[in-house]
Write an enzyme that holds these catalytic residues in place. Sequence first.
Site, mmCIF file in Angstrom:
data_model
loop_
_atom_site.group_PDB
_atom_site.id
_atom_site.type_symbol
_atom_site.label_atom_id
_atom_site.label_comp_id
_atom_site.label_asym_id
_atom_site.label_seq_id
_atom_site.Cartn_x
_atom_site.Cartn_y
_atom_site.Cartn_z
ATOM 1 N N GLY A 64 0.855 -1.174 0.000
ATOM 2 C CA GLY A 64 0.000 0.000 0.000
ATOM 3 C C GLY A 64 0.898 1.233 0.000
ATOM 4 N N ALA A 65 0.584 2.189 -0.873
ATOM 5 C CA ALA A 65 1.507 3.300 -1.117
ATOM 6 C C ALA A 65 1.915 4.062 0.154
ATOM 7 C CB ALA A 65 0.886 4.239 -2.155
ATOM 8 N N ARG A 106 10.255 -0.664 -4.591
ATOM 9 C CA ARG A 106 9.112 -0.783 -5.521
ATOM 10 C C ARG A 106 9.022 0.538 -6.295
ATOM 11 N NH1 ARG A 106 3.578 -3.058 -3.181
ATOM 12 N NH2 ARG A 106 3.330 -3.811 -5.320
ATOM 13 N N GLN A 217 -5.317 -9.057 -2.435
ATOM 14 C CA GLN A 217 -5.361 -8.048 -1.372
ATOM 15 C C GLN A 217 -6.806 -7.691 -0.995
ATOM 16 O OE1 GLN A 217 -3.357 -7.985 -4.013
ATOM 17 N NE2 GLN A 217 -1.494 -6.823 -3.679
ATOM 18 N N ASP A 258 -1.582 4.629 -6.365
ATOM 19 C CA ASP A 258 -0.157 4.573 -6.039
ATOM 20 C C ASP A 258 0.585 5.803 -6.544
ATOM 21 O OD1 ASP A 258 -1.051 1.645 -5.880
ATOM 22 O OD2 ASP A 258 0.917 1.710 -4.914
ATOM 23 N N ASN A 268 -3.047 2.436 -10.121
ATOM 24 C CA ASN A 268 -3.506 1.688 -8.951
ATOM 25 C C ASN A 268 -3.427 0.200 -9.300
ATOM 26 O OD1 ASN A 268 -4.577 1.734 -6.216
ATOM 27 N ND2 ASN A 268 -6.452 0.910 -7.091
HETATM 28 O O1 MRU Z 1 0.603 -4.087 -4.560
HETATM 29 P P1 MRU Z 1 -0.058 -3.334 -3.441
HETATM 30 O O2 MRU Z 1 -0.864 -4.215 -2.549
HETATM 31 O O3 MRU Z 1 0.914 -2.467 -2.685
HETATM 32 O O4 MRU Z 1 -1.080 -2.346 -4.166
HETATM 33 C C1 MRU Z 1 -1.721 -1.383 -3.389
HETATM 34 C C2 MRU Z 1 -2.732 -0.596 -4.122
HETATM 35 O O5 MRU Z 1 -2.910 -0.708 -5.310
HETATM 36 C C3 MRU Z 1 -3.477 0.430 -3.309
HETATM 37 O O6 MRU Z 1 -4.747 0.671 -3.855
HETATM 38 C C4 MRU Z 1 -2.685 1.753 -3.279
HETATM 39 O O7 MRU Z 1 -1.363 1.544 -2.888
HETATM 40 C C5 MRU Z 1 -3.319 2.744 -2.385
HETATM 41 S S1 MRU Z 1 -3.207 2.293 -0.680
HETATM 42 C C6 MRU Z 1 -3.930 3.518 0.237
#
Ligand code: MRU
Length: 366
Positions: A64-65, A106, A217, A258, A268
């Site tokens: 998550g970002a 990442r 997720q 993201d 995203n």
């Molecule tokens: O690969 P991830 O699980 O890190 O992907 C996360 C997302 O796509 C979320 O929607 C994004 O990071 C926003 S979290 C507030």
Amino acid sequence: MSGHEHEAETVLWTPEHPEAVRWAPDGSGVDLLDQTQLPELTIWRRCRSADEVADAIRRLQVRGAPAIGIAAAYALALEVAQATSLPPAALLQALRAAAGVLRQARPTAVNLAWAVDRVAAVAETALAQGTEAAAWRAWDEADRIHEEDRAMCRRIGEHALTLFPEPEDRPLRIMTICNAGALATGGMGTALAPVYLAHGAGRALRVWALETRPLLQGSRLTAWELSRAGVPVTVIADSVAADVMARGEVDLVITGADRIAANGDAANKVGSYALAVLARYHGIPFYVAAPSSTVDMATPDGASIPIEERGADEVRRGFGRLTSPEEVPVWAPAFDVVPGRLISAIVTDRGVIRPPLGRGIAEVYG
Ligand code: MRU
């Protein structure tokens, strides 16, 4: 508990929201709730170096970002704290090396580099006062990033609530993909913040959580955190979204991001683009919710956003067994880009930005 918490006036976070990242109480590391184990196991991983945090970020133990930015910020503070006995020049070298490793863990979420750069800048400046000062300022900045994120989540929730239609005699039906909740942030989430606020205010609602292939997720994390908070949630396979919309069972879609480019395109979790196309076809509003730290004015448009590609086995052996022939290539992007023209509004901690998004973003962030 955060050292800056006394400054907060509103409730930013309550124990009903799981924490993703903690500074270890004895200062010996960064504790991460291992999200690869949820919902089966609740296990914390203690990372004792920036390398270990970078490894956890790559493995999606923290994801998550905003959450990866917070984890990396504390990781850099940890690295500086462990180097205070070195000469300043050697500490600087260690700091820069660790910052490089963390930044590269990442590529898509801009929050990661943003948080690392913030901590690195204050630590470098404070180094003029000595290595202990650099360590204290690095930790303080990381803690601020954590606490600011909590506050931003709350404000995103309040602004996003203004987009929710007036209550009717049935629950509000919200669809989301991936996890943009407490697990993905330092607070109550971004896309899920208005859900928590509305639920807390007694509004009836129901969430459709897309399972979110390939790493689930949505079904593992969003369903887990919503259900433990008492929010009614139903998991569907990603491919069911169109049918649920066609049945008239979705009032709005809201996702996280993201990285939001200057023109309003938003990267995203892969599948978000398809969801936005479906929402437009069915006349359903599609909202993107993210903190200001996700807005990247240096990236002009979605085509310029670096999209992370994950290892083939996350698709080929996603369920712990072979689900695709070994010899067949797999392409596994982690994210896709929702073009701004498919987004009904972007909600940040600074308010609601409506189309034309490029102009609105420039007014707020230019
Ligand atoms: O690969 P991830 O699980 O890190 O992907 C996360 C997302 O796509 C979320 O929607 C994004 O990071 C926003 S979290 C507030």
